[in-house]
Design a protein around this motif. Structure first.
Motif, short mmCIF file in Angstrom:
data_model
loop_
_atom_site.label_atom_id
_atom_site.label_comp_id
_atom_site.label_asym_id
_atom_site.label_seq_id
_atom_site.Cartn_x
_atom_site.Cartn_y
_atom_site.Cartn_z
N TYR A 272 -5.95 15.72 -22.17
CA TYR A 272 -6.22 16.63 -23.29
C TYR A 272 -5.93 18.08 -22.94
N CYS A 273 -5.67 18.37 -21.67
CA CYS A 273 -5.82 19.75 -21.19
C CYS A 273 -4.47 20.46 -20.99
N PRO B 256 -18.04 18.74 -14.55
CA PRO B 256 -17.64 18.32 -15.90
C PRO B 256 -17.53 16.80 -16.05
N ILE C 272 -16.55 16.70 -23.95
CA ILE C 272 -15.70 16.75 -25.13
C ILE C 272 -16.08 15.59 -26.05
N ARG D 210 -3.82 19.89 -28.25
CA ARG D 210 -2.97 20.93 -27.67
C ARG D 210 -1.54 20.42 -27.54
#
Ligand code: 5AD
Ligand code: SF4
Length: 477
Positions: A204-205, A298, A340, A374
């Motif tokens: 996702y990053c 995280p 998330i 993204r």
């Protein structure tokens, strides 16, 4: 304005080597700006607005250091002669905010046509963004990225001597220049980069695309910087990296050594990826009181299926046992996290797994995010993007769960006396000070402002969810 041949001569005479080259451009910019200030009969001012994470905050200190050297007086508001946005692009929302504010800056520039508007940071590493600004935001003067912030003076010189938008975006870091002046936001604490970039490619990053591959600074270099900071009055440092556990040298050893630098009383670090947090690190934290009782770990999701899709390299049970190990070996350490919700394909069942981890680990606090798509990342093209209403409902349930665990955790310390670093005046009531515990939560208490920047003992009288109310005590820790 200098003539074309004067400018060419200045450019030709610039030294090749760094940091000499940038120091040279700092002097040249200063000459031009002094002249402009004399013309206007007033100081020239600059405002730097920072979006996003600790890395950006640190970069902004470097940028402000350069801006002061070239002769700007730094101010907080954007009605300045030079305005710089150090941008973040980790979620779409941050980009939208920048575009919105650029509209506002246009109005300032209409009033002050000499104003220089500059953009830098992660968002500028995306080519679509730069294309859009070139096309639709013509009032921007200067654009650079994450790999060349040290070149601010050189780029500014070009803008001051040429009447066109200057854009310089590098694909990867050719070098980093650490020796330039930096302006610390706090005199008594400072972030210290130990590495840049990220190799993890969580699906996702966008960070690995905009910050590039991992580069670790040598331990000697980090230690030398910490020694310099300590001599300059810094008592607390925070070692910064996207994943300090993949530091190319020995991170636990570095952490220990930093804590031994004379004058340094407290060391924090961010961020730890759960896939490779070592027993050595836990042991060093456990046995070194000067190291913060705080691990930011995280989670992202509690579902092993989603974690695999996220490319996180751990499963739910591995995270739980790591958290359990930390809780057992360092019972006074706080564990905070990032989560998330609404990653593509996340089902109710997956989300229940996330809630389950939150309740089992009992996080001290958590940053919670709705998944943001993204461009260019692997997750952007995954099927089953989760509808907004579903994500919204999940994040509300998640926040509730986190505030319950946070209250429970903060409740545990009520009545105890803790050593805290006094960070500043309380924002709402200037008779109150705000201090930060080793575990990272904050406490508000009455006290004189002279205590700012020192460690004091505070009794935690009352827990208010994520923070405390307390009172100063004479008692030593
Ligand atoms: N959407 C939502 N949150 C994200 N983060 C990173 N990328 C995204 C994204 N695309 C969150 C992660 C990370 C934190 C810094 O930002 O939780 O740990
Ligand atoms: Fe992004 Fe993952 Fe790297 Fe963190 S570890 S910066 S979430 S890719």
């Amino acid at each position: 304005m200098k003539t074309f041949s004067e400018t060419t001569a200045i450019l030709n005479q610039a030294p090749e080597n760094e940091p000499e080259r940038q120091l040279y451009f700092i002097d040249r910019c200063r000459e031009i700006l002094l002249e402009k200030a004399a013309e206007k009969g007033r100081d020239l001012t600059a405002c730097v607005n920072t979006f996003g994470c600790q890395m950006n905050a640190k970069d902004s200190e470097k940028l402000i250091g350069i801006l002061k050297q070239v002769g700007y007086r730094i101010k907080e508001t954007e009605d300045a002669d030079f305005v710089l946005y150090n941008t973040c692009t980790v979620r779409e929302h941050a980009n939208v905010r920048v575009y919105g504010r650029l509209g506002v800056l246009k109005r300032y520039k209409d009033e002050n046509p000499d104003m220089v508007i500059a953009l830098c940071g992660c968002m500028m590493q995306e080519s679509e963004v730069v294309d859009k600004i070139r096309k639709s935001y013509r009032h921007v003067d200067l654009i650079f990225g994450t790999h060349n912030i040290y070149k601010l003076a050189e780029l500014l010189f070009r803008r001051l001597t040429e009447d066109t938008m200057q854009v310089e975006i590098l694909e990867s870091a050719e070098r980093s220049v650490e020796e330039l002046p930096a302006e610390r936001k706090y005199p008594f604490k400072s972030g210290v980069n130990i590495m840049y970039g990220c190799n993890n490619f969580c699906s996702y990053c966008i960070v690995p695309y905009v910050r590039g591959r991992e580069r670790s600074r040598k331990p000697e270099e980090v230690l030398a910087e910490v020694e310099r900071l300590a001599k300059d009055g810094v008592v607390e440092v925070m070692l910064l990296g996207q994943n300090v556990n993949s530091y190319a040298y020995d991170f636990p050893k570095l952490l220990k050594k930093v804590s031994e630098v004379p004058g340094i009383e407290h060391v924090r670090f961010m961020t730890s990826h759960p896939k490779d947090l070592s027993d050595d690190l836990i042991e060093v934290i456990r046995t070194t009181p000067k190291i913060s009782r705080h691990i930011h770990l995280p989670l992202q999701s509690g579902s092993s299926r989603i974690l695999k899709e996220m490319n996180r390299h751990y499963i739910k049970e591995a995270y739980l046992s790591l958290a359990e190990k930390i809780r057992t070996r360092i019972p006074d350490a706080s564990i905070t996290t990032d989560i998330i919700v609404g990653f593509p394909g996340e089902t109710d069942e997956d989300f229940e797994d996330t809630l389950d981890v939150v309740r089992k680990v009992e996080f001290d606090s958590a940053f919670t995010f709705i998944y943001s798509k993204r461009t260019g990342t692997r997750a952007a093209s995954m099927p089953d993007q989760v509808p907004k209403e579903v994500s919204q409902e999940r994040i509300e349930r998640l926040l509730k769960a986190v505030s319950e665990t946070a209250s429970k955790r903060t409740g545990l310390l009520v009545g105890t006396v803790q050593k805290v670093l006094v960070e500043g005046l309380n924002e709402k009531d200037p008779d109150y000070l705000t201090g930060r515990l080793s575990g990272n939560s904050v406490v508000h208490f009455a006290g004189p402002k002279e205590l700012i920047g020192t460690f004091v003992s505070v009794k935690l009288d009352e827990a208010k969810g994520f923070y405390y109310l307390g009172s100063l005590t004479e008692q030593e820790d």
